[in-house]
Write an enzyme that holds these catalytic residues in place. Sequence first.
Site, mmCIF file in Angstrom:
data_model
loop_
_atom_site.group_PDB
_atom_site.id
_atom_site.type_symbol
_atom_site.label_atom_id
_atom_site.label_comp_id
_atom_site.label_asym_id
_atom_site.label_seq_id
_atom_site.Cartn_x
_atom_site.Cartn_y
_atom_site.Cartn_z
ATOM 1 N N GLU A 256 0.889 -1.172 0.000
ATOM 2 C CA GLU A 256 0.000 0.000 0.000
ATOM 3 C C GLU A 256 0.917 1.209 0.000
ATOM 4 O OE1 GLU A 256 -3.072 -0.260 -0.303
ATOM 5 O OE2 GLU A 256 -3.429 -2.342 0.225
ATOM 6 N N CYS A 295 -3.207 8.519 3.513
ATOM 7 C CA CYS A 295 -2.922 7.955 2.192
ATOM 8 C C CYS A 295 -4.099 8.154 1.249
ATOM 9 C CB CYS A 295 -2.603 6.475 2.329
ATOM 10 S SG CYS A 295 -3.885 5.578 3.214
HETATM 11 P P1 NAP Z 1 8.310 4.937 4.689
HETATM 12 O O1 NAP Z 1 9.408 5.881 4.975
HETATM 13 O O2 NAP Z 1 8.355 4.176 3.423
HETATM 14 O O3 NAP Z 1 8.275 3.953 5.943
HETATM 15 C C1 NAP Z 1 7.276 2.985 6.062
HETATM 16 C C2 NAP Z 1 7.759 1.841 6.920
HETATM 17 O O4 NAP Z 1 8.823 1.158 6.257
HETATM 18 C C3 NAP Z 1 8.318 2.269 8.280
HETATM 19 O O5 NAP Z 1 7.894 1.332 9.243
HETATM 20 C C4 NAP Z 1 9.826 2.180 8.069
HETATM 21 O O6 NAP Z 1 10.530 1.937 9.241
HETATM 22 C C5 NAP Z 1 9.896 0.971 7.167
HETATM 23 N N1 NAP Z 1 11.143 0.849 6.412
HETATM 24 C C6 NAP Z 1 11.838 1.824 5.797
HETATM 25 N N2 NAP Z 1 12.916 1.288 5.166
HETATM 26 C C7 NAP Z 1 12.874 -0.043 5.402
HETATM 27 C C8 NAP Z 1 13.711 -1.143 5.029
HETATM 28 N N3 NAP Z 1 14.796 -0.982 4.274
HETATM 29 N N4 NAP Z 1 13.384 -2.379 5.456
HETATM 30 C C9 NAP Z 1 12.278 -2.581 6.214
HETATM 31 N N5 NAP Z 1 11.450 -1.578 6.601
HETATM 32 C C10 NAP Z 1 11.749 -0.333 6.194
HETATM 33 O O7 NAP Z 1 6.892 5.652 4.707
HETATM 34 P P2 NAP Z 1 6.304 6.648 5.785
HETATM 35 O O8 NAP Z 1 7.028 7.942 5.634
HETATM 36 O O9 NAP Z 1 6.217 6.021 7.131
HETATM 37 O O10 NAP Z 1 4.805 6.787 5.273
HETATM 38 C C11 NAP Z 1 4.380 7.739 4.341
HETATM 39 C C12 NAP Z 1 3.977 7.073 3.060
HETATM 40 O O11 NAP Z 1 3.106 5.992 3.307
HETATM 41 C C13 NAP Z 1 3.206 8.005 2.151
HETATM 42 O O12 NAP Z 1 3.772 7.966 0.893
HETATM 43 C C14 NAP Z 1 1.799 7.432 2.106
HETATM 44 O O13 NAP Z 1 1.132 7.593 0.898
HETATM 45 C C15 NAP Z 1 2.037 6.010 2.369
HETATM 46 N N6 NAP Z 1 0.857 5.438 2.996
HETATM 47 C C16 NAP Z 1 0.081 4.602 2.264
HETATM 48 C C17 NAP Z 1 -1.032 4.027 2.822
HETATM 49 C C18 NAP Z 1 -1.896 3.086 2.051
HETATM 50 O O14 NAP Z 1 -2.743 2.441 2.656
HETATM 51 N N7 NAP Z 1 -1.726 2.960 0.766
HETATM 52 C C19 NAP Z 1 -1.366 4.299 4.152
HETATM 53 C C20 NAP Z 1 -0.563 5.155 4.871
HETATM 54 C C21 NAP Z 1 0.549 5.717 4.269
HETATM 55 P P3 NAP Z 1 11.276 3.094 10.073
HETATM 56 O O15 NAP Z 1 10.235 4.053 10.465
HETATM 57 O O16 NAP Z 1 11.881 2.361 11.203
HETATM 58 O O17 NAP Z 1 12.275 3.690 9.135
#
Ligand code: NAP
Length: 517
Positions: A256, A295
Site C-alpha cells: 500500500e 494515504c
Molecule cells: P516509509 O518511509 O516508506 O516507511 C514505512 C515503513 O517502512 C516504516 O515502518 C519504516 O521503518 C519501514 N522501512 C523503511 N525502510 C525499510 C527497510 N529498508 N526495510 C524494512 N522496513 C523499512 O513511509 P512513511 O514515511 O512512514 O509513510 C508515508 C507514506 O506511506 C506516504 O507515501 C503514504 O502515501 C504512504 N501510505 C500509504 C497508505 C496506504 O494504505 N496505501 C497508508 C498510509 C501511508 P522506520 O520508520 O523504522 O524507518
Amino acid sequence: MKRLASYVTGKWVEGDGSQRPLHNPTTEQAIAETSTSGIDFAAALSYARDRGGPALREMTFARRGELLRNLAKLIHSKRNELIELAIDNGGNTRSDAKFDIDGASATLAAHADLAEQLGDRKLLIDGDVIQVGRTARLAGQHIIAPRTGVAVHINAFNFPAWGLAEKAATALLAGMPVVSKPATATALVTHELVRAIVAENILPDGALSLVCGGAGDMLDHLGGQDVLAFTGSSITAATLRATAGVVSRSVHINVEADSLNAAVLAPDVSLTSETGQLFLRDVVRDMTQKAGQKCTAIRRVFVPESVAGEVAEALAEELATIGVGDPRADGVRVGPVATADQLRDVRAGIERLVGATEPVYGGDGGDVELIGVDGKGYFVGPVLRKTTAPRDAAAVHEHEVFGPVATLCVYSGDAGEAAELVQLGGGGLVASVYSDEREFYADIIPPLASYHGRIYMGSEKVAAQSPGPGTVLATLTHGGPGRAGGGEELGGTRGMAFYQQRTALQGDKGIIKRLFD
Ligand code: NAP
C-alpha cells in the site's frame, strides 16, 4: 527518557547500541528512544511460526473472532491514554487521534462480526464442486487454508493504531501469527497498544509480536509460507520487493503506497446543493484532517471550468477558518506534520507545485499564523494551488505531497476528459466523483475503475451519511494499482486471501463432498 522495547519470542527485549529518538512534533523534544540492534530476528519469526501459528490454526473462525472482539474492547478501554500519546508523538489533534484509534477498534470489531458469519470452521470452501472428468464422479473443489508461516507487517507513521489493527485483524482471522513493525517515528501509540494486549493476555503466545525500531535483517529470514504486508512510500516498497529472500523464496508481498487521489466535480452540481456542499466538506476535511497525512486524502480536485472560480473562492474561504498550531490549543484543527523529514518533504513538494500552478490559498509555502506555538515544531499551513492546464502540469500528477496540500485542476466538464486527467496519477487508492446524474457516473466509472481500488460516489441522497472518501471501511477493499502499490487489503474475506492458500482438490466427488461436512 522513555525507552521502548520490542516484544519478540514471548518477551520484551530492548535493543542495545545507539538508540533512535522519537519526537514530539509540536515542541521538537525527544520523548522516547528505541533500538532493535542485537535482536535475533530469525528467532523472533520462528517463535511466531512455531507457537502462534499452530495455536491460531487450531481455533475455529468464530474463536479467532472472539479474540478480535476482545482486542477491539481493549483498545476502546484505553482510548484516552492512546489519544494523549498520539497528540504527543504524532502531533495529532484529539479528533485526528480518535480517527486512528477508533478506526482500529472498529476494524477489529468488523472482523469479529465476519468471524461469527464464518462460524465453527477452520478452512473455507471456495465455490461449488465442478465436474472435471468424463462423468460427474471425477470432481474438483477449491479449498482455502491458512499459510503456515508468519505475517510480517511493516506500517507507515500516520496510523500507528489503525495500521496495526487493520492488518492484524485480517491475518489473525485467517489463522496467521503477526509480527508488526510500526514506523519508528510515531511508534509510541503502537507500543502502548501492544503493551496492553500482552498485559491482558488476550492472544495466544506467539500470535502477536512487535518490532519497535529498524527491521534489521528480518526480511532475510522470510520463507515461502510467510507473507510481507507493507504500507509506506513507493521508494521503500521498491527496496522491499527487491530483497533477495523475498525474491528467491517467492514471499507473498502486499504493498500500500503513495496515491494522488482525485475528486471530480461533475458539471450538474451546484455548489449550494447538498452534493456541492458535500464536495466542499470532503475536500477541506481531506486537506486538513491529520494535517493531510492520510494515504486516501484528496490531492487533485477536478472542477469544471464554469465553476472553477466559485470553487476556489469557497475552498479558500473555508480554509481561512481553520486554525493551525499546537494540537492541544483551542481552535486548532491542523497540528504539525509528524517529523522534521516530513516537513522538509512537504515543503519540497509544495515548491515543485509552485513551478507548475498558481496560488489559491496558503501562498507559495503554507506560511500561517500559528496558535500556541513559540518558534518550534514541524508546521505547515494548508496550501491550495490551481492549474488551468492540468495535462501539462506533471508535478501535480506525479508527486504525492504528504501534507495539507491539494491542487484544483480545471477541466471542460466532460466525463471522458476528467477520467483521462485522473489517470495521469498512475493509479490510486480512491477516486471520488460528485454528481447526481446517472449518465455522468456511467461514463466515468469504467475508465476510473481500472485505475483505482475504490470509487466514492458523492450524491445528494447519501450526503447526510457519507464518511467521505478518506475513511477506509473494513468491509470494502483498500488498495490500488500502479503508483498506489498494487495491493489489496480488507474487504471481508477478500483481504484474508493474502494470508491463505487456495488449493484445488481433484478426485472422487463422494469423498470430496463429505470431507468438510
Ligand atoms: P516509509 O518511509 O516508506 O516507511 C514505512 C515503513 O517502512 C516504516 O515502518 C519504516 O521503518 C519501514 N522501512 C523503511 N525502510 C525499510 C527497510 N529498508 N526495510 C524494512 N522496513 C523499512 O513511509 P512513511 O514515511 O512512514 O509513510 C508515508 C507514506 O506511506 C506516504 O507515501 C503514504 O502515501 C504512504 N501510505 C500509504 C497508505 C496506504 O494504505 N496505501 C497508508 C498510509 C501511508 P522506520 O520508520 O523504522 O524507518
